[in-house]
Write a protein that holds these residues in place. Sequence first.
Motif, PDB file in Angstrom:
ATOM      1  N   THR A 151       0.854  -1.178   0.000  1.00 54.47           N
ATOM      2  CA  THR A 151       0.000   0.000   0.000  1.00 54.47           C
ATOM      3  C   THR A 151       0.892   1.231   0.000  1.00 54.47           C
ATOM      4  O   THR A 151       2.042   1.179   0.443  1.00 54.47           O
ATOM      5  CB  THR A 151      -0.922   0.052   1.233  1.00 54.47           C
ATOM      6  OG1 THR A 151      -0.124   0.001   2.425  1.00 54.47           O
ATOM      7  CG2 THR A 151      -1.896  -1.113   1.228  1.00 54.47           C
ATOM      8  N   GLY A 152       0.370   2.335  -0.522  1.00 59.32           N
ATOM      9  CA  GLY A 152       1.116   3.591  -0.522  1.00 59.32           C
ATOM     10  C   GLY A 152       0.595   4.485   0.586  1.00 59.32           C
ATOM     11  O   GLY A 152      -0.594   4.751   0.667  1.00 59.32           O
ATOM     12  N   ASP A 153       1.483   4.924   1.446  1.00 61.90           N
ATOM     13  CA  ASP A 153       1.052   5.739   2.587  1.00 61.90           C
ATOM     14  C   ASP A 153       2.249   6.531   3.091  1.00 61.90           C
ATOM     15  O   ASP A 153       3.090   6.945   2.315  1.00 61.90           O
ATOM     16  CB  ASP A 153       0.470   4.827   3.675  1.00 61.90           C
ATOM     17  CG  ASP A 153      -0.511   5.551   4.590  1.00 61.90           C
ATOM     18  OD1 ASP A 153      -0.429   6.787   4.686  1.00 61.90           O
ATOM     19  OD2 ASP A 153      -1.350   4.880   5.221  1.00 61.90           O
ATOM     20  N   LEU A 190       5.952   2.727  -9.791  1.00 64.73           N
ATOM     21  CA  LEU A 190       5.315   3.812  -9.043  1.00 64.73           C
ATOM     22  C   LEU A 190       3.832   3.926  -9.360  1.00 64.73           C
ATOM     23  O   LEU A 190       3.395   3.682 -10.483  1.00 64.73           O
ATOM     24  CB  LEU A 190       5.994   5.139  -9.367  1.00 64.73           C
ATOM     25  CG  LEU A 190       7.344   5.371  -8.678  1.00 64.73           C
ATOM     26  CD1 LEU A 190       8.057   6.536  -9.320  1.00 64.73           C
ATOM     27  CD2 LEU A 190       7.151   5.622  -7.191  1.00 64.73           C
ATOM     28  N   LYS A 191       3.080   4.335  -8.365  1.00 61.74           N
ATOM     29  CA  LYS A 191       1.661   4.590  -8.576  1.00 61.74           C
ATOM     30  C   LYS A 191       1.472   5.840  -9.422  1.00 61.74           C
ATOM     31  O   LYS A 191       2.385   6.629  -9.627  1.00 61.74           O
ATOM     32  CB  LYS A 191       0.948   4.741  -7.230  1.00 61.74           C
ATOM     33  CG  LYS A 191       0.752   3.420  -6.498  1.00 61.74           C
ATOM     34  CD  LYS A 191      -0.119   3.597  -5.287  1.00 61.74           C
ATOM     35  CE  LYS A 191      -0.468   2.238  -4.664  1.00 61.74           C
ATOM     36  NZ  LYS A 191      -1.361   2.415  -3.482  1.00 61.74           N
ATOM     37  N   LEU A 192       0.240   6.021  -9.897  1.00 63.63           N
ATOM     38  CA  LEU A 192      -0.089   7.142 -10.773  1.00 63.63           C
ATOM     39  C   LEU A 192      -0.582   8.313  -9.932  1.00 63.63           C
ATOM     40  O   LEU A 192      -1.491   8.160  -9.111  1.00 63.63           O
ATOM     41  CB  LEU A 192      -1.156   6.729 -11.786  1.00 63.63           C
ATOM     42  CG  LEU A 192      -0.680   5.946 -13.014  1.00 63.63           C
ATOM     43  CD1 LEU A 192       0.173   6.834 -13.906  1.00 63.63           C
ATOM     44  CD2 LEU A 192       0.086   4.691 -12.648  1.00 63.63           C
ATOM     45  N   MET A 193       0.038   9.465 -10.141  1.00 63.00           N
ATOM     46  CA  MET A 193      -0.287  10.668  -9.383  1.00 63.00           C
ATOM     47  C   MET A 193      -0.522  11.836 -10.330  1.00 63.00           C
ATOM     48  O   MET A 193       0.145  11.947 -11.356  1.00 63.00           O
ATOM     49  CB  MET A 193       0.857  11.033  -8.426  1.00 63.00           C
ATOM     50  CG  MET A 193       1.264   9.921  -7.475  1.00 63.00           C
ATOM     51  SD  MET A 193       0.001   9.615  -6.236  1.00 63.00           S
ATOM     52  CE  MET A 193       0.715   8.188  -5.382  1.00 63.00           C
ATOM     53  N   GLY A 194      -1.414  12.727  -9.949  1.00 61.77           N
ATOM     54  CA  GLY A 194      -1.651  13.925 -10.723  1.00 61.77           C
ATOM     55  C   GLY A 194      -0.820  15.099 -10.259  1.00 61.77           C
ATOM     56  O   GLY A 194      -0.869  16.168 -10.852  1.00 61.77           O
ATOM     57  N   ASP A 195      -0.073  14.885  -9.177  1.00 60.06           N
ATOM     58  CA  ASP A 195       0.797  15.946  -8.687  1.00 60.06           C
ATOM     59  C   ASP A 195       2.036  15.289  -8.079  1.00 60.06           C
ATOM     60  O   ASP A 195       2.358  14.148  -8.422  1.00 60.06           O
ATOM     61  CB  ASP A 195       0.064  16.839  -7.680  1.00 60.06           C
ATOM     62  CG  ASP A 195      -0.606  16.044  -6.564  1.00 60.06           C
ATOM     63  OD1 ASP A 195      -0.239  14.867  -6.365  1.00 60.06           O
ATOM     64  OD2 ASP A 195      -1.493  16.597  -5.889  1.00 60.06           O
ATOM     65  N   ILE A 196       2.738  15.979  -7.209  1.00 59.77           N
ATOM     66  CA  ILE A 196       3.968  15.422  -6.656  1.00 59.77           C
ATOM     67  C   ILE A 196       3.662  14.291  -5.681  1.00 59.77           C
ATOM     68  O   ILE A 196       2.538  14.134  -5.222  1.00 59.77           O
ATOM     69  CB  ILE A 196       4.831  16.512  -5.985  1.00 59.77           C
ATOM     70  CG1 ILE A 196       4.053  17.178  -4.834  1.00 59.77           C
ATOM     71  CG2 ILE A 196       5.263  17.553  -6.993  1.00 59.77           C
ATOM     72  CD1 ILE A 196       4.884  18.195  -4.082  1.00 59.77           C
ATOM     73  N   ARG A 200       5.879   7.041   1.107  1.00 59.38           N
ATOM     74  CA  ARG A 200       6.675   5.941   0.543  1.00 59.38           C
ATOM     75  C   ARG A 200       6.750   5.992  -0.971  1.00 59.38           C
ATOM     76  O   ARG A 200       7.691   5.472  -1.563  1.00 59.38           O
ATOM     77  CB  ARG A 200       6.146   4.597   1.041  1.00 59.38           C
ATOM     78  CG  ARG A 200       4.741   4.244   0.655  1.00 59.38           C
ATOM     79  CD  ARG A 200       4.187   3.082   1.472  1.00 59.38           C
ATOM     80  NE  ARG A 200       3.954   3.472   2.850  1.00 59.38           N
ATOM     81  CZ  ARG A 200       3.317   2.705   3.747  1.00 59.38           C
ATOM     82  NH1 ARG A 200       2.885   1.500   3.395  1.00 59.38           N
ATOM     83  NH2 ARG A 200       3.125   3.120   4.975  1.00 59.38           N
ATOM     84  N   GLU A 201       5.756   6.632  -1.630  1.00 62.86           N
ATOM     85  CA  GLU A 201       5.863   6.795  -3.080  1.00 62.86           C
ATOM     86  C   GLU A 201       7.015   7.740  -3.423  1.00 62.86           C
ATOM     87  O   GLU A 201       7.736   7.530  -4.402  1.00 62.86           O
ATOM     88  CB  GLU A 201       4.552   7.327  -3.658  1.00 62.86           C
ATOM     89  CG  GLU A 201       3.366   6.389  -3.519  1.00 62.86           C
ATOM     90  CD  GLU A 201       3.543   5.068  -4.247  1.00 62.86           C
ATOM     91  OE1 GLU A 201       4.202   5.051  -5.313  1.00 62.86           O
ATOM     92  OE2 GLU A 201       3.033   4.052  -3.754  1.00 62.86           O
TER      93      GLU A 201
END
Length: 344
Positions: A151-153, A190-196, A200-201
Amino acid sequence: MSRERRAPQPAAWEFSSPTRRPPACSPGSQGKVRRRMFFAEQEKWSSLCRDAVSELLSRYGEYGLNEGTFGLVALRETEARRAPAGFAFNGTWKCYPCSLVKAFHLVHVLRALECGEVDRPDDLDQAIRDMITWSSNTATNYIIDLLTHTTGDTALDPEVFVSWREKRENLNRFFEKLGWPEWAGCNITLKLMGDIRYGREAQLAGSDGSNLNVLTPLAGARLFHELFSGDLPLSAQAREMAQQILFRDRTRVDAALPSYQVSEFLGAHLPPEARIWSKAGYTSWTGDPRTSYYRHDLVRIAMPSSKPVILSVMSQGEAISEHGPRIFPEIGDFLFNRLVASFS
């Protein structure tokens, strides 16, 4: 990059996991390692593609499209199991792939379901479809969690992070085991993000961004080639599912929405009889210059009277990204007329 989310729809397909793990799912048996180029160079095709690239760079140079910000791989399919005619311009260009990674995760999750390697919660079919159809980052990140058991946290202690990172690396290992030379240097952990990124990501990306997601035009073209006419570790049923999910039905009532990834990408101006399978991606400003202003499209175009063509287009730059909703349809129309219609 996901912008709109449509209401859930009944699944057009449903996957039944096998009751026992088939031998082909054993570790290390995904496929034969092959080192030769997966396409064949043909002078007529190469000449057409070179001329097309030259004209595109001239036409859109004012928008920053040049030899350092544009990559194209064009394949013309031949008979089944035979190498397609191929051309690559900046094919090994390593750049931030945006949502193109989702096509890779699609293949991986269908394989994992076949092999019984992931649980199948009730909402997984919906997530798989939304990941591709609407390019949902939320659905993609959910699938990454299921595939890697992570999980990403918040940030992790160094010793815990090492174990967590190893689990995420399974996303890369799946494709490394296929033995594709085109995979060298690629990363989709890496997971997909719309910003920075945070927590842990951000740890995984690295303070210098050295572990950000990376793909090349050749890697995208190789994936589509293998999915439609080559060799992937998928059953016929799973392969058909992947193709169905990637198909862009331009007759549906919501097909004009930008989040359907046709109206602002290569397939927007193609004739109605053209069948399209695609996965696109883009970013505007994300807060991080290393992941900002990219626009890509990976598309397969089939006409009734000619062999299908696969186009893997990647671009970078603020102008080409921001004007992309107009420019990419123009590029798609131009490449269609030069590389598809000319063979009809």
